[in-house]
Design a protein around this motif. Structure first.
Motif, PDB file in Angstrom:
ATOM      1  N   CYS B  16     -22.081 -28.781  21.310  1.00  0.00           N
ATOM      2  CA  CYS B  16     -21.553 -28.134  20.135  1.00  0.00           C
ATOM      3  C   CYS B  16     -22.802 -26.005  20.149  1.00  0.00           C
ATOM      4  O   CYS B  16     -22.181 -25.794  20.106  1.00  0.00           O
ATOM      5  CB  CYS B  16     -20.810 -28.218  19.299  1.00  0.00           C
ATOM      6  N   ASN B  17     -23.382 -27.100  19.644  1.00  0.00           N
ATOM      7  CA  ASN B  17     -24.846 -26.152  18.570  1.00  0.00           C
ATOM      8  C   ASN B  17     -25.441 -25.780  20.147  1.00  0.00           C
ATOM      9  O   ASN B  17     -25.565 -24.550  19.848  1.00  0.00           O
ATOM     10  CB  ASN B  17     -25.691 -26.894  17.997  1.00  0.00           C
ATOM     11  N   PHE B  18     -25.330 -26.392  21.447  1.00  0.00           N
ATOM     12  CA  PHE B  18     -26.170 -25.463  22.316  1.00  0.00           C
ATOM     13  C   PHE B  18     -25.165 -24.507  22.803  1.00  0.00           C
ATOM     14  O   PHE B  18     -25.637 -23.242  23.127  1.00  0.00           O
ATOM     15  CB  PHE B  18     -25.708 -26.271  23.293  1.00  0.00           C
ATOM     16  N   THR B  19     -23.945 -24.613  22.694  1.00  0.00           N
ATOM     17  CA  THR B  19     -22.691 -24.305  23.386  1.00  0.00           C
ATOM     18  C   THR B  19     -22.458 -22.998  22.219  1.00  0.00           C
ATOM     19  O   THR B  19     -22.180 -21.850  22.624  1.00  0.00           O
ATOM     20  CB  THR B  19     -21.708 -24.718  24.023  1.00  0.00           C
ATOM     21  N   THR B  20     -22.426 -22.903  20.865  1.00  0.00           N
ATOM     22  CA  THR B  20     -22.506 -21.679  20.552  1.00  0.00           C
ATOM     23  C   THR B  20     -23.288 -20.711  20.448  1.00  0.00           C
ATOM     24  O   THR B  20     -23.252 -19.665  19.891  1.00  0.00           O
ATOM     25  CB  THR B  20     -21.818 -21.903  19.285  1.00  0.00           C
TER      26      THR B  20
END
Lengths: 165, 541
Positions: B16-20
Motif C-alpha cells: 500500500c505504501n508503494f502503491t500510494t
C-alpha cells in the motif's frame, strides 16, 4: 474447589479460577516446523513465499496476481542495501493493474494507510520471515488482519481501512 | 520515507505504501486523429431477421475444471491460481449466482436492518463494517469466452449450466446443453441438496408449495418474503440449520408477532451434537429467543386444510401452521458417479476419495460431497463451511502437484443468539462419552464480546479468511447470567473415542481453536482431562 458430576456417559466438572491456576501437566507433542503436512505460514521452510497462505487473501490469485507475485518475489529476494529498491517497475506494474480493478483493490488515502502502518506494525512484525515457529493460525491471524485492512482485495466492502472483519 | 517502512520486513503493508507513493501512471496520450472512414450508410433493407441471443461461447478445453460453484470450488480456484502462475480455471455451476458463502444465509442476513438486504445480500456486522456474501465481485472473474486467450489466466464462472455426464477416460464432461468441455484436472464440488421428509413429499402440491427447503440464496429470499406475510411458521429439524433459522425468525417475531415453532425428534436442540445437559440448556436459550419448541416430535402426516397446514405428530399432537421449513439434512450430490464410474460411500454418502481427496487420476472431490479418509479421525464426510474452505484449498494444492493429505483439521461454529456461541472441531457426536469442564461466565463471555476483544469483526477469521461473521448484537441487553452452580456459561467439552480426544467444543470461549486443533492432532490418551482443560484458560477472556 472444583465440583464434579456424572450424567450417564457424560462427566461434568466445574472449576474455579484457583483450580486452574496451577500449570497444566498435560503433555503435548512438540511441533515439527518442517512437517510437510502442516499448513505453512507466509514463508516456507525453504525460504520461498507461500502464495497460498490464507494471510494473503486473494492477492496472489486475483486478476493482478501475476504482477503481485512478481513484485513481492523481487522484494523478497532483493539483496540490495535498501531492500526492494530494484523492484520499482514491478510495483508500478502491480499498481497499474490494481487501478484497473478499483472494486477489488480499493485505492486508499496515503495518510490513512501510513497511519495504519503505525497501528499494524505490531501484528505485522509477528509475521515471520524465517521458517515458522508459530502455529499457522497465528500467522494467518496476523496476516489476515493486516492484508485485509490495507488492501482489501477480497472484501467487497469499499474503501475500508478498519482491521478486517 | 517508503524505504524505511519497506526495510521493516516482508509485509503486505509495503504494497500500500508503494502503491500510494509511486507516481500516478501518466495518462494515455491523445490518439492521433486517424483516418476515419465513414461506414456507408445502412441500406434500406427488408426487416432484419430476428436475432437469436446465443449463449456466450464456452471454452472447449480448460486445464482446470471445477464442477460446482460453491465454497469448496472457490477455495480450490484460489489455491490453484496461487500455485500455478497464469492458471486458467473454469467453474461450472447450475446456480445463477457467483460463488458465495452460505453461513450468513441463516445468520447475519436475518439480523440486518437494511430493508434491501434480500437484494444486496450485504450485511453490516455488529461493528458497523459491511461485506457481501459473495466471495468476490463480478470484476474478479473473467468471462468464460476469454479464458483461453487470457495472458495471465484467471477464473471464469459459467453459471446456469449443469454438468450431466462425465467421461473419465476421455477427460471430458458434457453439459446440459450438449456442450463438451475437456480438462486436464477436474474437481467435483457439487455439494448437495436439502433432504425433505417423506411425509411432505407424499403430501401433495399444496403442502409442497408451503414448504421451504433451505440452502441457497433464492431460498433465503423466498423465506424472508414468506415469513413477513404469515402468522405462523414451523421449522422441522433440531440441528444447526434448523436451530439457527428458528432463532433468527424467533427474534423477528418480537416485532412482527410471527409465531415460530421448532419441532424435532430429539430431546433438545443440537441433540445429536451436544451432550444431553448442554442440549437441554441450549433448548432453554432457543425458547428465550421466542421459539416454541416441540421436542420428541415425529411427524406422521401433513395436510393442507383451509389454506393452513396441519402437522399430525405420531404421539397425537396436532400443530397448525402457515408454512414449514424442513431442515432435516443434506443429500450429497453424486449424480456424476454413474457416468464417471466413481465410487460412492454407502456409510456416509458422497464420493469416496482418499486422504489426498483424489477419486481417480485427475479427479478430486472437496466440500460436502467428499467422503474422504482423515488420517487422524478416520473416514468421514463433513458438511461445514470451514471444511469446504480447507478441503477446497487442499484439493487445489493437490491438483497443482502437492500430494498432501487432509491434515489441517477444519472447525465449525454456531451462534444461537447473542449469548450462546460455540466453536467446535473434530468429531462431536453426542453418542460419544464426553468430559465437560466449565467455569462461571461473566458478561464478557459472549460471541459479541469475543469479536470486540480480538478486534476482528469475524470471529472465525483467525481460522480462515472469507468466513462469516458473528451475530449482530441484540438490541436488547444480554440477560444477566444466572449465577447457579449448574450454569454452563463457558467451558470446554471433550469428546472421547477409545480414551482419545477426537472432538472438542469451545463453549463461549473464543480464539482458542489452535490449542484444540493441537490436541486432536496429537491424538494422545490424556489421563486427566481437567489438566488438558487448563490449557484453554477458560477463566480468562
Amino acid at each position: 474447589m472444583s465440583y464434579c458430576r456424572q450424567e450417564g456417559k457424560d462427566r461434568i466438572i466445574f472449576v474455579t479460577k484457583e483450580d486452574h491456576e496451577t500449570p497444566s501437566n498435560a503433555e503435548l507433542i512438540p511441533e515439527d516446523p518442517d512437517d510437510p503436512y502442516e499448513e505453512q505460514g507466509l514463508i516456507l521452510p525453504s525460504g520461498d513465499i507461500n502464495w497460498n497462505c490464507p494471510c494473503l487473501g486473494g492477492m496472489a490469485s486475483g486478476p493482478c496476481g501475476s504482477q503481485f507475485k512478481e513484485a513481492f518475489s523481487c522484494f523478497h529476494y532483493s539483496k540490495e542495501e535498501v531492500k526492494g529498491s530494484e523492484c520499482i517497475d514491478n510495483f508500478r506494474n502491480m499498481q497499474e493493474c490494481m487501478q484497473r480493478y478499483p472494486e477489488l483493490y480499493p485505492q486508499e488515502e496515503e495518510k490513512e494507510s501510513s497511519s495504519q502502518a503505525e497501528s499494524n506494525s505490531g501484528s505485522v512484525s509477528a509475521t515471520p520471515t524465517e521458517g515458522s515457529a508459530l502455529p499457522p493460525e497465528t500467522d494467518s491471524t496476523a496476516g489476515t488482519s493486516t492484508s485485509e485492512s490495507t488492501v482489501s482485495s477480497d472484501s467487497t466492502s469499499p474503501t475500508d481501512n478498519q482491521i478486517a472483519s | 520515507a517508503y524505504y524505511s517502512s519497506v526495510k521493516d520486513g516482508f509485509h503486505i503493508l509495503a504494497v500500500c505504501n508503494f502503491t500510494t507513493i509511486l507516481p500516478e501512471p501518466s495518462p494515455p496520450s491523445e490518439p492521433s486523429p486517424a483516418e476515419v472512414i465513414e461506414p456507408p450508410p445502412a441500406e434500406l433493407a427488408e426487416a432484419p431477421p430476428i436475432e437469436l441471443i446465443e449463449p456466450p461461447p464456452v471454452p472447449s478445453h480448460t486445464p482446470y475444471l471445477l464442477i460446482g460453484g460453491g465454497t469448496a470450488s472457490f477455495a480450490a480456484a484460489r489455491s490453484i491460481r496461487a500455485r500455478d502462475p497464469g492458471a486458467k480455471v473454469l467453474i461450472v455451476t447450475d446456480e445463477p449466482d457467483l460463488p458465495y458463502m452460505r453461513p450468513p444465509l441463516s445468520k447475519e442476513l436475518w439480523f440486518s436492518d437494511d430493508p434491501t438486504v434480500t437484494e444486496t445480500l450485504r450485511f453490516k456486522q455488529w461493528n458497523g463494517k459491511e461485506r457481501s456474501i459473495y466471495f468476490q465481485p463480478a470484476s474478479f472473474y473473467i468471462p468464460p469466452e476469454e479464458l483461453e486467450s487470457a495472458e495471465n489466466g484467471g477464473v471464469a464462472v459459467l453459471t446456469g449450466r449443469k454438468v450431466v455426464h462425465m467421461d473419465v477416460r476421455g477427460n471430458k464432461v458434457k453439459l446440459d446443453n450438449d456442450t463438451e468441455i475437456s480438462y486436464d484436472k477436474c474437481l467435483i464440488a457439487t455439494g448437495g441438496m436439502p433432504r425433505n421428509l417423506q411425509v411432505i413429499e407424499r403430501a401433495g402440491e399444496e403442502v409442497m408449495e408451503k414448504t421451504t427447503l433451505f440452502r441457497k440464496i433464492e431460498d433465503f429470499k423466498s423465506l424472508d418474503k414468506v415469513s413477513r406475510n404469515i402468522n405462523s411458521i414451523t421449522i422441522i429439524g433440531g440441528g444447526f440449520l434448523g436451530s439457527e433459522l428458528a432463532c433468527a425468525l424467533g427474534r423477528r417475531s418480537n416485532e412482527s408477532g410471527l409465531e415460530v415453532i421448532q419441532m424435532y425428534p430429539e430431546k433438545g436442540n443440537m441433540g445429536k451434537v451436544l451432550p444431553e445437559y448442554l442440549s437441554n440448556w441450549t433448548t432453554e436459550k432457543v425458547k428465550s429467543e421466542g421459539v416454541k419448541v416441540i421436542s420428541e416430535a415425529l411427524v406422521k402426516s401433513v395436510t393442507c386444510k383451509d389454506d393452513k397446514l396441519e402437522i399430525q405428530l405420531k404421539d397425537g399432537r396436532l400443530v397448525k401452521t402457515d408454512h414449514i421449513v424442513a431442515a432435516v439434512g443434506l443429500e450429497p450430490n453424486v449424480d456424476l458417479a454413474k457416468s464417471a464410474g466413481l465410487e460412492v460411500d454407502s456409510d456416509f454418502g458422497g464420493f469416496r476419495v482418499n486422504a489426498e481427496l483424489q477419486a481417480r487420476s485427475n479427479i478430486w472431490v472437496a466440500g460436502d460431497a467428499a467422503c474422504f479418509y482423515d488420517i487422524r479421525l478416520g473416514r468421514r464426510r463433513v458438511e461445514h463451511h470451514d471444511h469446504a474452505v480447507v478441503s477446497g484449498r487442499l484439493a487445489g494444492e493437490n491438483m497443482t502437484g502437492a500430494n498432501k493429505p487432509y491434515w489441517h483439521q477444519s472447525m465449525f461454529w454456531s451462534d444461537l443468539g447473542p449469548d450462546v456461541g460455540y466453536e467446535a472441531i473434530g468429531i462431536v457426536d453426542s453418542s460419544l462419552p464426553t468430559v465437560g469442564v466449565f467455569a462461571k461466565a461473566t458478561a464478557k463471555d459472549t460471541p459479541k464480546a469475543a469479536t470486540e476483544k480480538s478486534g476482528t469483526g469475524i470471529r472465525s477469521e483467525s481460522e480462515t479468511e472469507d468466513t462469516a461473521t458473528s451475530p449482530v448484537a441484540s438490541s436488547t441487553p444480554a440477560p444477566a447470567m444466572v449465577q447457579h452452580k449448574d450454569d454452563y456459561g463457558k467451558g470446554v467439552i471433550f469428546y472421547l473415542r477409545d480414551k482419545v480426544v477426537v472432538g472438542i467444543i469451545l463453549w463461549n470461549v473464543f480464539n482458542r481453536m489452535p490449542i484444540a486443533r493441537k490436541i486432536i492432532k496429537d491424538g494422545e490418551e490424556h489421563a486427566d482431562l481437567n489438566e488438558v482443560a487448563k490449557l484453554f484458560n477458560i477463566h480468562e477472556d
